[in-house]
Every structure is written in C-alpha cells, then in structure tokens.
Design a protein around this motif. Structure first.
Motif, PDB file in Angstrom:
ATOM      1  N   VAL A  77      38.591  32.375  51.161  1.00 50.99           N
ATOM      2  CA  VAL A  77      38.260  33.804  51.228  1.00 50.99           C
ATOM      3  C   VAL A  77      38.924  34.553  50.073  1.00 50.99           C
ATOM      4  O   VAL A  77      38.300  35.402  49.418  1.00 50.99           O
ATOM      5  N   CYS A  78      40.187  34.232  49.805  1.00 48.62           N
ATOM      6  CA  CYS A  78      40.893  34.865  48.676  1.00 48.62           C
ATOM      7  C   CYS A  78      40.174  34.588  47.360  1.00 48.62           C
ATOM      8  O   CYS A  78      40.031  35.481  46.512  1.00 48.62           O
ATOM      9  N   PHE A  79      39.716  33.343  47.191  1.00 48.71           N
ATOM     10  CA  PHE A  79      38.970  32.976  45.990  1.00 48.71           C
ATOM     11  C   PHE A  79      37.702  33.818  45.864  1.00 48.71           C
ATOM     12  O   PHE A  79      37.407  34.363  44.793  1.00 48.71           O
ATOM     13  N   LEU A  80      36.939  33.941  46.939  1.00 45.69           N
ATOM     14  CA  LEU A  80      35.678  34.667  46.908  1.00 45.69           C
ATOM     15  C   LEU A  80      35.886  36.158  46.645  1.00 45.69           C
ATOM     16  O   LEU A  80      35.084  36.794  45.941  1.00 45.69           O
ATOM     17  N   ILE A  81      36.957  36.725  47.184  1.00 50.43           N
ATOM     18  CA  ILE A  81      37.245  38.146  46.950  1.00 50.43           C
ATOM     19  C   ILE A  81      37.456  38.410  45.467  1.00 50.43           C
ATOM     20  O   ILE A  81      36.888  39.346  44.893  1.00 50.43           O
ATOM     21  N   GLN A  82      38.270  37.569  44.826  1.00 50.32           N
ATOM     22  CA  GLN A  82      38.545  37.774  43.405  1.00 50.32           C
ATOM     23  C   GLN A  82      37.363  37.361  42.532  1.00 50.32           C
ATOM     24  O   GLN A  82      37.135  37.961  41.478  1.00 50.32           O
TER      25      GLN A  82
END
Length: 392
Positions: free
Chosen positions: A213-218
């Motif tokens: 999720v952190c990857f997709l946000i950035q």
C-alpha cells in the motif's frame, strides 16, 4: 528560560523545518531546472526518479547500521554533512549523466537521515507519541515558506539559480543536527540479546500488504512530483502561482497536523487510511480532468492533507505498531525504501513515459487507479488491532 523538555522539541522541530524547506524548493522546481537544459519528459522522469532511487537502498542500509551500532544521531549528522558536500558538485553538471550521478550521490545520504530522525523524535517523545504531529507540523511550515518563496524568487531570477537555494538549505539541515544532543533517547546501545529477527516480522501478511500500500501511494504521486509544475507552466500559470498551489496543499496538511491528535484519538488507523485513500482518488481525478481551472485545482490541492499528510502519519504509526523498538530503525527505513524509494522511482519513470505518450490526463488517471488498488488491499488486509506482536 526554556525547560529541558521544551528545548529538544524546538531543536527537533528545527530539523523538520529545514528538511522539508529543502523539499519545498526541490520537488516543485527541480523539474523546471531540468527543463532548462532542454531535456524531454522521459529524461526528466528518469532524473526526477533518481531522487527516489537511492531511497530503495540507503535508508535500509543506514537503518541497519543505526540499529546495529546504536549511533543513530551520529549517522544523521554524517548523512546531512555528506549530502551538502556531494550536492556542491551540481554546479559543474550540465549533462543528464552528470546531473543523474550528482543526484544519486547527494540523495544517497540525504534520503538516509529522515527515517532515523523519525526514530529519534519518537524516542524523545516516549509515551507522548500523539505529540509527534506538533513537531512534524514544522516540516509543513518550512515547506510552505520555501515553496512559496522559491516560486516568487524564480520569477525574479533565472531557474539556474535554484541550486544555490538548495545548497543553503542543506547546510542548515546539517547545522541543526549539531544542536540535537545524543542521549539515551537517541542512542539505544546497539543490538541486544533480546533483539528479535527482523525478517519474520516483515513476512507477516498484514505487514506485506502495508508495504505494498505504501508503494502504491507513492507510485501515485509520481506524476505530481515530476510534472505538476511543468504542466502548470505550460498552462501559463506563473511560477509564483505554481508555488502558491504547492503551498496550499501543504497548508491543508498543517491544519490536519494541528487536529491530528484528536483524529487519532477518535478514529482507528485503518479508518484513517481508507478515508485518505478515497480522498486521494478524488484528488488525482480532479487534477487529471481540470488542470486549467484554478478553483477545482486548488480544491484538489487541499486533499494533499489526506494523500500525503494523513497517510504519512498512519504509516509512521503502523511501523511503530508492527515493529518492536530494537527493529524500528530498519522498519522506518523499509517504509521509506519501499514507499518513497521504489514507489517514487517507478512512479516518476512510468509518469515520464505516460506523459510522453498522452500527457497529464492518463498519467494522473494512473495515479487514481493505483490508489484504488491500495484501497482493495487495505480493506482486506489492514487490521492493526488484530496483530499480535509476540517478540519473545
């Protein structure tokens, strides 16, 4: 006279002030600086991605070293000193290869210091972790002042003067680190016998989903960080107005930080994450459809409070939740590496390619799609209250 409890908070706040002031001068205007050399969207996307590339490796490397040695503050000082020394080479770089190498060099150190300083800040706060937003808000203040001031300054001066502004801010970051004392709050004595293995903690399904999720946000921020300013300049916005639009987003973030303690007391981390992700989708859709209209664009910028501010605080809190103290340096570093590093790098490169083919609409539509995928993952997997941290 300031009490000993107040002084560290002022000095900790100063680090965030200067760190994010540098970011405020860098991210909105570096693409315009690169554009001044005649580089196209794909090359700009790659060079902007270089700012994120070292976040894949550097934070984890320095986080491992900090956890192993316990010399966390010394590593922050060394990293900030090395960053501004390496950055001075940019004044001799005028080719894409050389600019890319300088970017990799200084960002290898610059990207390493924030995750470790986050650990230092949280350890100073101890049980008062809800006060984190009161310190972190000064980063937003620095960003707003810098992005607005640099925008108007670059209307008066050639964009090639930008590196001088950045160098001054990097030196101020380093000088501030010299004021933060090393004590038991920042030095944890290195790895102890009761330390737990890091990899089993990372492999838990909920933690894996969290990092995706952190990857997709950035990844979704890729078009914004790399091409938002060039897009607005092409639409005849002045650099001063561009700076104010960037500042508006961070101003909304400041307001959020002021009330964040109450939000955390009344909402679960899961609910904050899901609501913020839906607002992120709305932000990127509006930016994709109405970039030429100032009012919708300004309203979309206000959603920066959700797409970055709230999600960043939730991310920091979940790292603290998922990892015990002896592994938090590596946990924060991995949070930075996979999100801001891998997500930022791939998001910038993909944004450059999409922008070259079809412009802003499909690029920001891709950002919205990435957030929708993140919503699905968070809905299924992010249940922090169900995680049992057995560190024995």
């Amino acid at each position: 006279m300031c009490s000993s409890a107040v002084i560290p908070k002022i000095r900790l706040s100063g680090f965030y002030l200067f760190y994010f002031a540098f970011l405020g001068a860098l991210v909105p205007y570096w693409s315009l600086y690169l554009q001044s050399f005649g580089f196209g969207p794909e090359m700009i996307g790659i060079l902007m991605g270089m700012l994120h590339a070292t976040r894949i490796v550097a934070p984890s490397l320095w986080g491992w070293l900090a956890d192993l040695s316990g010399r966390r503050m010394a590593i922050v000082r060394f990293g900030s000193l090395s960053a501004w020394l390496m950055f001075t080479l940019v004044f001799w770089a005028d080719k894409a290869l050389y600019i890319g190498l300088v970017t990799l060099g200084f960002s290898f150190f610059w990207n390493a210091i924030l995750p470790q300083f986050e650990v230092i800040t949280l350890r100073y706060l101890g049980e008062n972790k809800h006060d984190y937003s009161q310190i972190r808000v000064w980063g937003s203040v620095g960003f707003i002042a810098s992005v607005a001031g640099t925008g108007y300054l670059m209307d008066l001066l050639p964009i090639r003067m930008l590196p001088w502004v950045l160098l001054v801010l990097l030196v101020l970051i380093w000088l501030n680190t010299l004021t933060v004392s090393q004590n038991r709050s920042t030095e944890d004595g290195g790895v102890r016998e009761d330390d737990v293995s890091f990899l089993p903690l990372v492999r838990r399904p909920q933690v894996v989903a969290f990092f995706v999720v952190c990857f997709l946000i950035q990844f979704g921020h890729g078009p914004y960080y790399s091409f938002f300013s060039p897009m607005l300049e092409q639409l005849d916005y002045s650099r001063g107005v561009i700076g104010m639009l960037w500042a508006l987003g961070v101003l909304a973030e400041v307001v959020l930080f002021v009330f964040m303690r109450k939000v955390l007391e009344n909402w679960s981390l899961r609910h904050i994450m899901l609501v913020s992700l839906w607002l992120s989708v709305l932000r990127w859709v509006v930016t994709a459809l109405f970039p030429a209209y100032l009012v919708p664009l300004a309203l979309a910028q206000l959603l920066h409070a959700a797409s970055f501010g709230a999600l960043h605080i939730v991310g920091i809190a979940l790292v603290q939740h998922y990892f015990p103290p002896s592994t938090q340096g590596r946990g924060q570093a991995l949070f930075s590496s996979l999100g801001f590093g891998a997500g930022g790098l791939i998001g910038s490169v993909v944004a450059g390619w999409i922008w070259q083919q079809g412009g802003g609409l499909p690029a920001f539509a891709t950002s919205a799609l990435a957030c929708i995928v993140a919503i699905v993952l968070a809905t299924i997997w992010i249940h922090p209250e169900n995680v049992q941290q057995n560190y024995a």
